[in-house]
Design an enzyme around this catalytic site. Structure first.
Site, PDB file in Angstrom:
ATOM      1  N   LYS A 202      -2.253  -1.552  -3.909  1.00  0.00           N
ATOM      2  CA  LYS A 202      -3.066  -0.554  -3.800  1.00  0.00           C
ATOM      3  C   LYS A 202      -2.316   1.004  -4.019  1.00  0.00           C
ATOM      4  O   LYS A 202      -1.215   0.751  -3.447  1.00  0.00           O
ATOM      5  CB  LYS A 202      -3.813  -0.491  -2.319  1.00  0.00           C
ATOM      6  CG  LYS A 202      -4.689   0.658  -2.136  1.00  0.00           C
ATOM      7  CD  LYS A 202      -5.020   0.538  -0.685  1.00  0.00           C
ATOM      8  CE  LYS A 202      -5.933   1.801  -0.491  1.00  0.00           C
ATOM      9  NZ  LYS A 202      -6.389   1.857   0.920  1.00  0.00           N
TER      10      LYS A 202
ATOM     11  N   SER B 122     -10.413   5.589  -4.352  1.00  0.00           N
ATOM     12  CA  SER B 122     -11.301   6.660  -4.580  1.00  0.00           C
ATOM     13  C   SER B 122     -10.626   7.727  -5.469  1.00  0.00           C
ATOM     14  O   SER B 122     -11.488   8.075  -6.354  1.00  0.00           O
ATOM     15  CB  SER B 122     -11.442   7.381  -3.187  1.00  0.00           C
ATOM     16  OG  SER B 122     -10.158   7.851  -2.679  1.00  0.00           O
TER      17      SER B 122
ATOM     18  N   LYS C  37       0.845  -1.356  -0.165  1.00  0.00           N
ATOM     19  CA  LYS C  37       0.012   0.000  -0.175  1.00  0.00           C
ATOM     20  C   LYS C  37       0.975   1.209  -0.003  1.00  0.00           C
ATOM     21  O   LYS C  37       1.654   1.366   0.988  1.00  0.00           O
ATOM     22  CB  LYS C  37      -0.863   0.092   1.273  1.00  0.00           C
ATOM     23  CG  LYS C  37      -1.858   1.139   1.236  1.00  0.00           C
ATOM     24  CD  LYS C  37      -2.661   1.039   2.511  1.00  0.00           C
ATOM     25  CE  LYS C  37      -3.669   2.352   2.608  1.00  0.00           C
ATOM     26  NZ  LYS C  37      -4.426   2.408   3.623  1.00  0.00           N
TER      27      LYS C  37
ATOM     28  N   GLU D 173       7.420  -6.636   0.686  1.00  0.00           N
ATOM     29  CA  GLU D 173       6.218  -6.516   1.475  1.00  0.00           C
ATOM     30  C   GLU D 173       5.078  -7.889   1.155  1.00  0.00           C
ATOM     31  O   GLU D 173       4.630  -8.336   1.973  1.00  0.00           O
ATOM     32  CB  GLU D 173       5.612  -5.239   1.175  1.00  0.00           C
ATOM     33  CG  GLU D 173       6.202  -3.956   1.673  1.00  0.00           C
ATOM     34  CD  GLU D 173       5.884  -3.802   3.358  1.00  0.00           C
ATOM     35  OE1 GLU D 173       5.386  -4.698   4.086  1.00  0.00           O
ATOM     36  OE2 GLU D 173       6.255  -2.861   3.959  1.00  0.00           O
TER      37      GLU D 173
HETATM   38  C1  PBG Z   1      -6.887   3.294   5.646  1.00  0.00           C
HETATM   39  C2  PBG Z   1      -7.513   3.242   4.318  1.00  0.00           C
HETATM   40  C3  PBG Z   1      -7.463   4.182   3.333  1.00  0.00           C
HETATM   41  C4  PBG Z   1      -7.899   3.790   2.046  1.00  0.00           C
HETATM   42  C5  PBG Z   1      -8.397   2.191   2.446  1.00  0.00           C
HETATM   43  N1  PBG Z   1      -8.083   2.164   3.858  1.00  0.00           N
HETATM   44  C6  PBG Z   1      -6.913   5.675   3.370  1.00  0.00           C
HETATM   45  C7  PBG Z   1      -5.772   5.772   3.705  1.00  0.00           C
HETATM   46  O1  PBG Z   1      -4.628   5.170   3.844  1.00  0.00           O
HETATM   47  O2  PBG Z   1      -5.352   7.214   3.825  1.00  0.00           O
HETATM   48  C8  PBG Z   1      -8.074   4.441   0.790  1.00  0.00           C
HETATM   49  C9  PBG Z   1      -9.299   3.809  -0.338  1.00  0.00           C
HETATM   50  C10 PBG Z   1      -9.257   4.736  -1.131  1.00  0.00           C
HETATM   51  O3  PBG Z   1      -9.042   5.785  -1.365  1.00  0.00           O
HETATM   52  O4  PBG Z   1     -10.400   4.369  -1.925  1.00  0.00           O
HETATM   53  N2  PBG Z   1      -7.987   2.825   6.397  1.00  0.00           N
END
Ligand code: PBG
Length: 325
Positions: free
Chosen positions: A250, A276, A197, A235
């Protein structure tokens, strides 16, 4: 060596010929729908920066889950937005907390034929917005955070999650959660690990949806540097060794090379999160008439699948499932 008789356009002449030789298929069951449930609201609230997405009440959550399920989507990932936040994020492991209530409501609505995934993190629950508890110098304390993740995993498993999905990028989080689940009698609850991530700008709209933007600093001290591909593979391998059942990359679009490598190098079930900001880009351009939203969406999802993802977490799940059927 050239193939002088090759005329690739022969197979592009009709939709039937193109269908016959298509290499990648996209099905509603490849998609996992993220949903948000918010505590203390009477009406569902639209998320401005994610057109078509909603902060749900328990009631609207059920209805939306049902509608998505009717379109052939099997998996759901749930995010809770609590009414009360504190320094530790204690609502995250409250057995009666909003995410646990949401999981129970969805299970009641959907039965056992659907897969419920619980996002496991603290940023929606802490008053400072970081994904763990803070040390005195303001950094996130890795090992104290792991203790809290263990508690969250147990609460989510107890509420009926099939899979818990740790997204905080703490070192050792998969091992800690696996141990807690096994010790608590939840040996059958699986782990979908947000393994690679990245510290991405593409989470912007999500932070409105989940009300979890950090109050100070950023997440670069725990999420990955977008420049690092070999580290992503390390990772992912580490999470597999720690007991992850499914691993995830991600965001998706800027990291298709890593989706490719992860699949090729591990052969493990692989998810990709079409986040998102990736969703918002397509929606904003389509709303302006700058691109065809439907074609762009299906092209994006097909591309992620072609790169090697088995599963795609995407806010497009409902509409895409409609278009695919
Ligand atoms: C953290 C989390 C995030 C997202 C999913 N889980 C936000 C972050 O790391 O700031 C982002 C998902 C998205 O942007 O659709 N709980």
């Amino acid at each position: 060596m050239a193939f002088p008789q090759q005329r690739p356009r022969r197979l592009r002449r009709t939709p039937a010929l193109r269908g016959l030789v298509r290499e990648t298929s996209l099905e509603p069951s490849d998609l996992i729908a993220p949903l948000f449930v918010k505590e203390g609201i009477d009406e569902p609230a639209r998320i401005e920066s994610m057109p078509g997405q909603t902060q749900h009440t328990l009631e609207s959550l059920r209805k939306e889950a049902r509608e998505i399920a009717e379109r052939g989507v099997v998996g759901f990932v749930l995010f809770g937005v609590p009414a009360r936040k504190d320094t530790e994020g204690s609502e995250a492991w409250n057995p009666g907390g909003i995410a646990q209530q949401g999981l129970r409501a969805m299970r009641e609505e959907l039965g056992d034929e659907h897969v419920l995934i619980a996002d496991l993190c603290l940023d929606e629950y802490t008053d400072h917005g970081h994904c763990g508890v803070l040390a005195e110098d303001g950094s996130v304390d890795n090992d104290r955070t792991l203790d809290l993740y263990r508690r969250i995993a147990l609460a989510q498993a107890e509420a009926g999650a099939d899979l818990v999905a740790p997204s905080g990028m703490m070192d050792g989080q998969v091992a800690a959660i696996r141990e807690a689940l096994d010790g608590g009698g939840f040996g059958r609850t699986g782990i979908l690990a947000y393994a690679a991530k990245f510290a991405s700008s593409f989470y912007g709209p999500f932070r409105d949806a989940a009300e979890c933007a950090p109050r100070f600093g950023d997440r670069a001290g725990y999420q990955m540097d977008p420049a690092n591909g070999d580290e992503a593979l390390r990772e992912i391998r580490a999470d597999i060794e720690e007991g992850a059942d499914i691993v995830m990359v991600k965001p998706a679009l800027p990291y298709l090379d890593l989706i490719r490598r992860a699949k090729a190098e591990t052969g493990f079930p692989l998810a990709a999160y079409n986040v998102s900001g990736e969703y918002a880009m397509v929606k904003a351009a389509a709303a302006n008439g700058w691109l065809d939203g439907r074609r762009a969406t299906l092209e994006v999802l097909t591309g992620i699948k072609r790169a090697g993802a088995d599963l795609i977490l995407t806010y497009h799940a409902k509409e895409a499932a409609d278009w695919l059927s």
